[in-house]
Scaffold this active site. Structure first.
Site, PDB file in Angstrom:
ATOM      1  N   ASP A  47      51.927  31.731  28.445  1.00  0.00           N
ATOM      2  CA  ASP A  47      52.227  33.030  28.784  1.00  0.00           C
ATOM      3  C   ASP A  47      53.577  33.190  29.661  1.00  0.00           C
ATOM      4  O   ASP A  47      53.629  32.533  30.858  1.00  0.00           O
ATOM      5  CB  ASP A  47      51.134  33.516  29.379  1.00  0.00           C
ATOM      6  CG  ASP A  47      51.116  35.004  29.743  1.00  0.00           C
ATOM      7  OD1 ASP A  47      50.849  35.894  29.022  1.00  0.00           O
ATOM      8  OD2 ASP A  47      51.666  35.676  30.975  1.00  0.00           O
ATOM      9  N   TYR A  52      59.738  36.982  34.730  1.00  0.00           N
ATOM     10  CA  TYR A  52      59.536  35.565  35.420  1.00  0.00           C
ATOM     11  C   TYR A  52      60.986  34.648  35.330  1.00  0.00           C
ATOM     12  O   TYR A  52      60.763  33.609  35.693  1.00  0.00           O
ATOM     13  CB  TYR A  52      58.453  34.600  34.473  1.00  0.00           C
ATOM     14  CG  TYR A  52      57.191  35.372  34.527  1.00  0.00           C
ATOM     15  CD1 TYR A  52      56.831  36.694  35.112  1.00  0.00           C
ATOM     16  CD2 TYR A  52      56.195  34.770  33.689  1.00  0.00           C
ATOM     17  CE1 TYR A  52      55.517  37.252  35.175  1.00  0.00           C
ATOM     18  CE2 TYR A  52      54.912  35.363  33.605  1.00  0.00           C
ATOM     19  CZ  TYR A  52      54.517  36.610  34.359  1.00  0.00           C
ATOM     20  OH  TYR A  52      53.331  37.102  34.080  1.00  0.00           O
ATOM     21  N   LYS A  77      56.856  39.450  27.721  1.00  0.00           N
ATOM     22  CA  LYS A  77      56.783  40.806  28.108  1.00  0.00           C
ATOM     23  C   LYS A  77      57.837  41.320  28.578  1.00  0.00           C
ATOM     24  O   LYS A  77      58.858  41.162  29.027  1.00  0.00           O
ATOM     25  CB  LYS A  77      55.613  40.780  29.197  1.00  0.00           C
ATOM     26  CG  LYS A  77      54.563  39.878  29.232  1.00  0.00           C
ATOM     27  CD  LYS A  77      53.719  39.971  30.425  1.00  0.00           C
ATOM     28  CE  LYS A  77      52.630  38.772  30.537  1.00  0.00           C
ATOM     29  NZ  LYS A  77      52.902  37.389  31.131  1.00  0.00           N
ATOM     30  N   HIS A 110      54.626  45.263  30.136  1.00  0.00           N
ATOM     31  CA  HIS A 110      54.295  44.450  31.204  1.00  0.00           C
ATOM     32  C   HIS A 110      53.932  45.377  32.274  1.00  0.00           C
ATOM     33  O   HIS A 110      52.616  45.033  32.834  1.00  0.00           O
ATOM     34  CB  HIS A 110      55.622  43.704  31.667  1.00  0.00           C
ATOM     35  CG  HIS A 110      55.305  42.590  32.677  1.00  0.00           C
ATOM     36  ND1 HIS A 110      55.941  41.513  32.921  1.00  0.00           N
ATOM     37  CD2 HIS A 110      54.209  42.273  33.542  1.00  0.00           C
ATOM     38  CE1 HIS A 110      55.499  40.608  33.932  1.00  0.00           C
ATOM     39  NE2 HIS A 110      54.427  41.261  34.245  1.00  0.00           N
ATOM     40  N   LYS A 231      47.616  29.147  35.873  1.00  0.00           N
ATOM     41  CA  LYS A 231      48.920  28.452  36.005  1.00  0.00           C
ATOM     42  C   LYS A 231      48.728  27.425  37.054  1.00  0.00           C
ATOM     43  O   LYS A 231      48.195  27.580  38.043  1.00  0.00           O
ATOM     44  CB  LYS A 231      49.721  29.578  36.613  1.00  0.00           C
ATOM     45  CG  LYS A 231      51.060  29.047  37.351  1.00  0.00           C
ATOM     46  CD  LYS A 231      50.828  28.860  38.853  1.00  0.00           C
ATOM     47  CE  LYS A 231      52.176  28.238  39.402  1.00  0.00           C
ATOM     48  NZ  LYS A 231      51.691  27.895  41.089  1.00  0.00           N
ATOM     49  N   SER A 232      49.366  26.382  36.976  1.00  0.00           N
ATOM     50  CA  SER A 232      49.528  25.169  37.833  1.00  0.00           C
ATOM     51  C   SER A 232      50.789  24.398  37.511  1.00  0.00           C
ATOM     52  O   SER A 232      51.071  24.345  36.441  1.00  0.00           O
ATOM     53  CB  SER A 232      48.290  24.282  37.831  1.00  0.00           C
ATOM     54  OG  SER A 232      48.424  23.346  38.986  1.00  0.00           O
ATOM     55  N   SER A 240      42.732  19.373  34.428  1.00  0.00           N
ATOM     56  CA  SER A 240      41.157  19.673  34.429  1.00  0.00           C
ATOM     57  C   SER A 240      41.063  20.994  34.127  1.00  0.00           C
ATOM     58  O   SER A 240      40.009  21.274  33.599  1.00  0.00           O
ATOM     59  CB  SER A 240      40.980  19.380  36.096  1.00  0.00           C
ATOM     60  OG  SER A 240      41.672  20.265  36.752  1.00  0.00           O
TER      61      SER A 240
HETATM   62  P1  NDP Z   1      45.947  31.999  38.469  1.00  0.00           P
HETATM   63  O1  NDP Z   1      44.497  32.572  38.909  1.00  0.00           O
HETATM   64  O2  NDP Z   1      46.067  31.346  37.401  1.00  0.00           O
HETATM   65  O3  NDP Z   1      46.197  30.910  39.678  1.00  0.00           O
HETATM   66  C1  NDP Z   1      47.279  30.037  40.094  1.00  0.00           C
HETATM   67  C2  NDP Z   1      47.007  29.595  41.357  1.00  0.00           C
HETATM   68  O4  NDP Z   1      46.071  28.684  41.334  1.00  0.00           O
HETATM   69  C3  NDP Z   1      48.435  28.638  41.753  1.00  0.00           C
HETATM   70  O5  NDP Z   1      48.631  29.046  43.133  1.00  0.00           O
HETATM   71  C4  NDP Z   1      48.043  27.225  41.614  1.00  0.00           C
HETATM   72  O6  NDP Z   1      48.307  26.476  42.234  1.00  0.00           O
HETATM   73  C5  NDP Z   1      46.229  27.367  42.004  1.00  0.00           C
HETATM   74  N1  NDP Z   1      45.433  26.628  40.860  1.00  0.00           N
HETATM   75  C6  NDP Z   1      45.693  26.219  39.630  1.00  0.00           C
HETATM   76  N2  NDP Z   1      44.516  25.703  39.161  1.00  0.00           N
HETATM   77  C7  NDP Z   1      43.829  25.348  40.418  1.00  0.00           C
HETATM   78  C8  NDP Z   1      42.702  24.790  40.463  1.00  0.00           C
HETATM   79  N3  NDP Z   1      41.970  24.209  39.363  1.00  0.00           N
HETATM   80  N4  NDP Z   1      41.950  24.718  41.663  1.00  0.00           N
HETATM   81  C9  NDP Z   1      42.625  25.580  42.777  1.00  0.00           C
HETATM   82  N5  NDP Z   1      43.642  26.070  42.508  1.00  0.00           N
HETATM   83  C10 NDP Z   1      44.413  26.083  41.429  1.00  0.00           C
HETATM   84  O7  NDP Z   1      47.072  33.006  38.811  1.00  0.00           O
HETATM   85  P2  NDP Z   1      48.357  33.577  38.083  1.00  0.00           P
HETATM   86  O8  NDP Z   1      48.716  34.833  38.914  1.00  0.00           O
HETATM   87  O9  NDP Z   1      49.145  32.616  38.049  1.00  0.00           O
HETATM   88  O10 NDP Z   1      47.774  34.296  36.713  1.00  0.00           O
HETATM   89  C11 NDP Z   1      47.786  33.330  35.443  1.00  0.00           C
HETATM   90  C12 NDP Z   1      48.915  33.701  34.439  1.00  0.00           C
HETATM   91  O11 NDP Z   1      48.637  35.165  34.260  1.00  0.00           O
HETATM   92  C13 NDP Z   1      50.174  33.945  35.155  1.00  0.00           C
HETATM   93  O12 NDP Z   1      50.840  32.602  35.370  1.00  0.00           O
HETATM   94  C14 NDP Z   1      51.051  34.640  34.344  1.00  0.00           C
HETATM   95  O13 NDP Z   1      51.461  33.945  32.991  1.00  0.00           O
HETATM   96  C15 NDP Z   1      50.042  35.767  33.933  1.00  0.00           C
HETATM   97  N6  NDP Z   1      50.064  36.895  34.712  1.00  0.00           N
HETATM   98  C16 NDP Z   1      50.428  38.084  34.520  1.00  0.00           C
HETATM   99  C17 NDP Z   1      50.675  39.217  35.198  1.00  0.00           C
HETATM  100  C18 NDP Z   1      51.000  40.777  34.562  1.00  0.00           C
HETATM  101  O14 NDP Z   1      51.091  41.500  35.400  1.00  0.00           O
HETATM  102  N7  NDP Z   1      50.722  40.856  33.447  1.00  0.00           N
HETATM  103  C19 NDP Z   1      50.563  39.100  36.798  1.00  0.00           C
HETATM  104  C20 NDP Z   1      49.999  38.036  37.188  1.00  0.00           C
HETATM  105  C21 NDP Z   1      50.188  36.788  36.396  1.00  0.00           C
HETATM  106  P3  NDP Z   1      49.209  25.069  42.050  1.00  0.00           P
HETATM  107  O15 NDP Z   1      50.397  25.680  40.952  1.00  0.00           O
HETATM  108  O16 NDP Z   1      49.878  24.547  43.122  1.00  0.00           O
HETATM  109  O17 NDP Z   1      48.446  24.017  41.322  1.00  0.00           O
END
Ligand code: NDP
Length: 288
Positions: A47, A52, A77, A110, A231-232, A240
Site C-alpha cells: 500500500d 508518500y 492513491k 486519498h 507498516k514497519s 512477526s
Molecule cells: P500502523 O498501525 O501500521 O502502525 C505503524 C507503527 O507501528 C510504526 O510506528 C511501527 O514502527 C509500529 N509497529 C509496527 N509493527 C509493530 C509491532 N508488531 N509492535 C509494535 N509496534 C509496531 O500505522 P500506519 O499509519 O503505518 O498504517 C498502516 C498503513 O495504512 C500505512 O503504512 C499506509 O500504507 C496506510 N495509511 C493510509 C492512510 C490514509 O489516509 N488512507 C493514513 C495512514 C496510513 P516501526 O516501523 O518502527 O516498526
C-alpha cells in the site's frame, strides 16, 4: 508466508487480505529496503500513495524482486491537489510511470474533499482502460460517503479508513455492508499506540496463543473481514506481523475485543478545516 487469504471485492477481484503499509517510510533507500524485505518474507500486497513520495522505490523493489507482476497487489492513491478531471488523468499516468507498472491493482481517492466527482470519473475511465483494476475511496465517514457516492456510476470497492480495536467504525461498516464495500484499515496497530499495546485483554490473549499483542490485534481485524497492511521498518516486526494465520480467536474473544471500541480515532475527516489543512500540507509535484 504461505497462502495469504484473499477477500473478494464487489467488482469480483480478489485482493490479498493482508499487506504492507509504507506511510512515513522515506524515499532514501528505506522504502526500497522495507518493501524488499516484506516481499522476501512473503507479503504480496503493498500500500503506497502519491503523497508518500515513495512510489518509485516501491516500484523498484517490486521489479527487482523478480516476483511475477500478477502475484503482487499494488495500491496507490490520488492526492487532493489533482482532483480536477484533466489533472487526475495525468496524475494516474504519473503514478504508473513512477511505479514502473502497466497497471495498478487498486487506486483510491486519498482524501474526500473538493472535486471528488471529477477525480472519480477519471478513475472510472482508467479502470475501463485497464490502467487500474479496482477503484476505491479513503477517509470517507458516513456523512462524506452519503455526500459523494450516490453520484458515482461505479460503486467504490473499498473505503480505507482508520481502524483498530479502539476505533472500530461500527456506524460506517453498516453503510458499507449495504453495497458490499470492503473496509481497509489504516493504523491497524494504532500506529504503535502504547495504551492499546498495554491492554490487559490483548496481553492475556497474547499469552494464551503464544503470540505478541500486534499479532492478536491484526488477527482480530482479519477475522472482522477487514483488510490490513501494518507498516514497519524493522525486519523482525515485518516478519512477526504476518504470522497470524495459524490460530483463531473464539467468538467470545472477538466480542471481548469488540468491547474495547472507543468509537473515536485520532483523525476526524468531518472536522472543519481538515481539507484546507491537508491541501496546504505539501505539493506532491514539487520534485516532478
Ligand atoms: P500502523 O498501525 O501500521 O502502525 C505503524 C507503527 O507501528 C510504526 O510506528 C511501527 O514502527 C509500529 N509497529 C509496527 N509493527 C509493530 C509491532 N508488531 N509492535 C509494535 N509496534 C509496531 O500505522 P500506519 O499509519 O503505518 O498504517 C498502516 C498503513 O495504512 C500505512 O503504512 C499506509 O500504507 C496506510 N495509511 C493510509 C492512510 C490514509 O489516509 N488512507 C493514513 C495512514 C496510513 P516501526 O516501523 O518502527 O516498526
Amino acid at each position: 508466508m504461505a497462502n495469504i487469504p484473499t477477500f473478494k471485492l464487489n467488482d469480483g477481484t480478489k485482493i490479498p487480505s493482508f499487506g504492507f503499509g509504507t506511510f512515513q517510510i522515506p524515499a532514501d533507500g528505506s522504502t526500497y529496503k522495507a518493501v524488499t524485505n516484506a516481499l522476501k518474507l512473503g507479503y504480496r500486497h503493498i500500500d503506497t500513495a502519491v503523497a508518500y513520495f515513495n512510489e518509485q522505490e516501491v516500484g523498484k523493489a517490486i521489479k527487482d524482486s523478480g516476483i511475477p507482476r500478477d502475484q503482487i497487489w499494488v495500491t496507490s492513491k490520488l492526492w487532493l491537489q489533482d482532483y480536477a478531471y484533466e489533472d487526475a488523468k495525468k496524475a494516474i499516468d504519473l503514478s504508473l510511470k513512477k511505479l514502473g507498472l502497466d497497471y495498478i491493482d487498486l487506486y483510491l481517492i486519498h482524501q474526500p474533499y473538493g472535486k471528488v466527482d471529477e477525480a472519480w470519473k477519471a478513475m472510472e475511465e482508467a479502470k475501463k482502460a485497464g490502467k487500474i483494476r479496482s477503484i476505491g475511496v479513503s477517509n470517507m465517514t458516513p456523512k462524506i460517503w452519503n455526500k459523494f457516492v450516490p453520484h458515482f456510476d461505479v460503486m467504490p470497492s473499498v473505503n480505507q479508513v482508520e481502524f483498530n480495536p479502539y476505533f472500530q467504525q461500527k456506524e460506517l461498516r453498516k453503510v458499507l455492508a449495504k453495497d458490499h464495500v470492503t473496509l481497509e484499515a489504516w493504523a491497524p496497530l494504532g500506529e504503535g499506540n502504547h495504551d492499546l499495546f498495554a491492554e490487559p485483554l490483548l496481553n492475556s490473549l497474547a499469552k494464551k496463543y503464544d503470540k505478541d499483542v500486534g499479532q492478536i490485534i491484526l488477527r482480530f481485524e482479519h477475522q472482522e473481514g477487514v483488510i490490513v497492511f501494518p507498516k514497519s521498518v524493522h525486519e523482525a516486526r515485518i516478519k512477526s506481523n504476518q504470522e497470524i494465520f495459524d490460530f483463531e480467536l473464539t467468538s467470545d474473544e472477538m466480542d471481548a475485543i469488540r468491547a474495547l471500541d472507543k468509537g473515536k480515532g485520532q483523525h476526524d475527516p468531518d472536522a472543519p478545516g481538515v481539507a484546507k489543512m491537508l491541501l496546504g500540507a505539501f505539493d506532491v509535484h514539487a520534485n516532478d
